[in-house]
Design an enzyme around this catalytic site. Structure first.
Site: not given
Length: 473
Positions: A241, A275
């Site tokens: 990720e 994020c």
């Protein structure tokens, strides 16, 4: 996102966590020696066999007790989060709540997610596909959401029968220790869940050791690429990720007050160090001026301050270096013609060479500017006028990243049609910057590969094993 470590390693023997609150050394820990690392790997391999054979109900019970043990210390953990990475104390406890929500959900679906895959009936045969644990899982966790990000991997990996070793960011080492304490209190067998404070070099050695079977990493694109290189040829799984530059689109029919409230929060929560935070916004020309005015007005109401002050709504960035990188993007954009709408003098604590940075809203931006194309990871957002849905989609897709994207509109059918055109892992309508544990958390392009959460989140931590049994009369 963070890389393997954001805090300085003072020597090969110790690491220090410098608090963004006041620049003091908040935590100092000895780094694991080569002998300790190798011992942990051996212990994990030995313990995993017994854990694999432990009934799922017992594994679930231990994981549940561990989660509750962590939650029981939420006040102390919230204060530690505040001091380690700068989360305002008024919001810090929310992460413990999401840590628990995700964990409890994954535990609740484990029976179904890990059940054997049944085949069609065939007389004289028993056939099914079992889901076997992969072995030892290395979780490399970030500092920006240091509890609920690693638990996305830790809980399903353990439930699936794997051993787990957690290497946390040097900025948030106490989070690894708190999670470990929770599992210790829950009675997990020795060696099944461990943590190691490791240097970059030691972490790389672990990846190449042949003693881990899956790597779950959350962090920067550059470090993710390095991990892929290190794992290449070892035939092990890697979940990555990585970065994001998540867009939002405000259609002409959007509820502007609602859209402003949600996109401001999506852009500036955690000082923009998310994020999946909103970093660029496209607004239909017919509502552009009104949206920008409301947006700027709400941002001006933020209070920049020490995160241990309960009145603070915008804390410092994780470090002065991180703030300097964000300021560079802003200054460069303004030099290229962007208009800055926030006067930093209205935020007295804003100061160059410190982690304290005023929020910023930029208009007259375009995709020749880094602030609209590269991950900013700070309290800055660019807002760009568009004339149509088609132009918005084109600009939203003009990115090397693809974690989430948001559209604000009253026309759900039109929104779903747009969602099918946008390159993203999660598509939101009338919300943003949120993880639903029932949905897969995944990304496309440079945001990485693999997924966590949902029923699909167990797949990475298991391998299929086919049973083909012929019955002899």
């Amino acid at each position: 996102m963070s890389g393997i470590s954001k805090s300085s390693e003072t020597m090969t023997e110790t690491q220090q966590t410098i608090s963004p609150i006041d620049g003091s050394v908040y935590v100092e820990r000895r780094l694991a020696s080569n002998e300790q690392v190798h011992a942990a790997l051996a212990k994990a391999k030995h313990a995993q066999t017994g854990w694999r054979d432990t009934p799922l109900e017992q594994r679930k019970a231990i994981c549940s007790r561990a989660v509750e043990a962590v939650v029981a210390n939420k006040a102390a953990i919230a204060e530690e989060l505040c001091w380690q990475m700068g989360r305002p104390i008024r919001f810090a406890a929310n992460e413990i709540a999401s840590f628990a929500e995700r964990s409890r959900y994954m535990i609740s679906i484990a029976d179904d997610a890990l059940a054997p895959v049944q085949t069609s009936d065939r007389p004289g045969f028993i056939r099914y596909i079992s889901r076997e644990p992969v072995g030892t899982v290395l979780v490399i966790a970030p500092w920006n959401y240091p509890l609920h990000t690693p638990i996305n991997s830790i809980i399903p990996a353990l439930l699936a029968g794997n051993a787990v070793i957690l290497k946390h960011s040097a900025q948030t080492p106490l989070c690894a220790e708190r999670i470990f304490e929770g599992f210790q209190q829950a009675g997990i067998p020795e060696g099944v869940f461990q943590y190691l404070h490791m240097s970059h070099a030691a972490a790389e050695d672990v990846i190449q050791s042949g003693q881990v079977d899956f790597i779950a990493f959350t962090g920067s694109v550059s470090v993710g690429a390095r991990i892929e290189q290190l794992a290449a040829g070892r035939f092990i799984g890697v979940g990555l990720e990585l970065g994001g530059k998540d867009p939002g689109y405000i259609r002409a029919d959007a509820d502007l007050d609602y859209a402003v409230e949600n996109t401001v929060d999506g852009a500036f929560f955690n000082s923009g160090q998310s994020c999946c935070g909103i970093e660029r916004i496209y607004v239909h020309a017919s509502v552009y001026e009104s949206y920008v005015g409301k947006f700027v007005n709400l941002v001006q109401q933020y209070r920049l301050g020490r995160p241990d002050d309960p009145e603070t709504t915008l804390g410092p960035l994780v470090s002065a270096r991180a703030a300097a990188l964000v300021r560079d993007q802003v200054n460069e954009a303004v030099a290229q013609g962007a208009v800055a709408h926030i006067n930093s003098l209205d935020f007295p604590l804003d100061s160059i060479d410190t982690p304290y940075m005023a929020p910023q809203v930029l208009t007259e931006v375009n995709h020749s500017m880094r602030v609209m194309t590269e991950e900013t990871f700070g309290p800055v957002v660019g807002i760009m006028k568009v004339d149509s849905d088609a132009q918005a989609v084109k600009l939203m897709n003009d990115s090397p990243y693809g974690l989430t994207a948001s559209v604000f509109t009253r026309d759900i059918e039109a929104a779903e049609a747009l969602g099918r055109q946008i390159d993203t892992g999660t598509f939101f309508v009338n919300r943003c910057d949120y993880l639903d544990p029932e949905l897969a958390w995944t990304g496309v392009k440079n945001t990485g590969r693999g997924c966590t959460l949902s029923k699909l989140g167990f797949n990475a931590f298991t391998r299929p094993k086919s049973f083909h049994i012929k019955i002899i009369p």
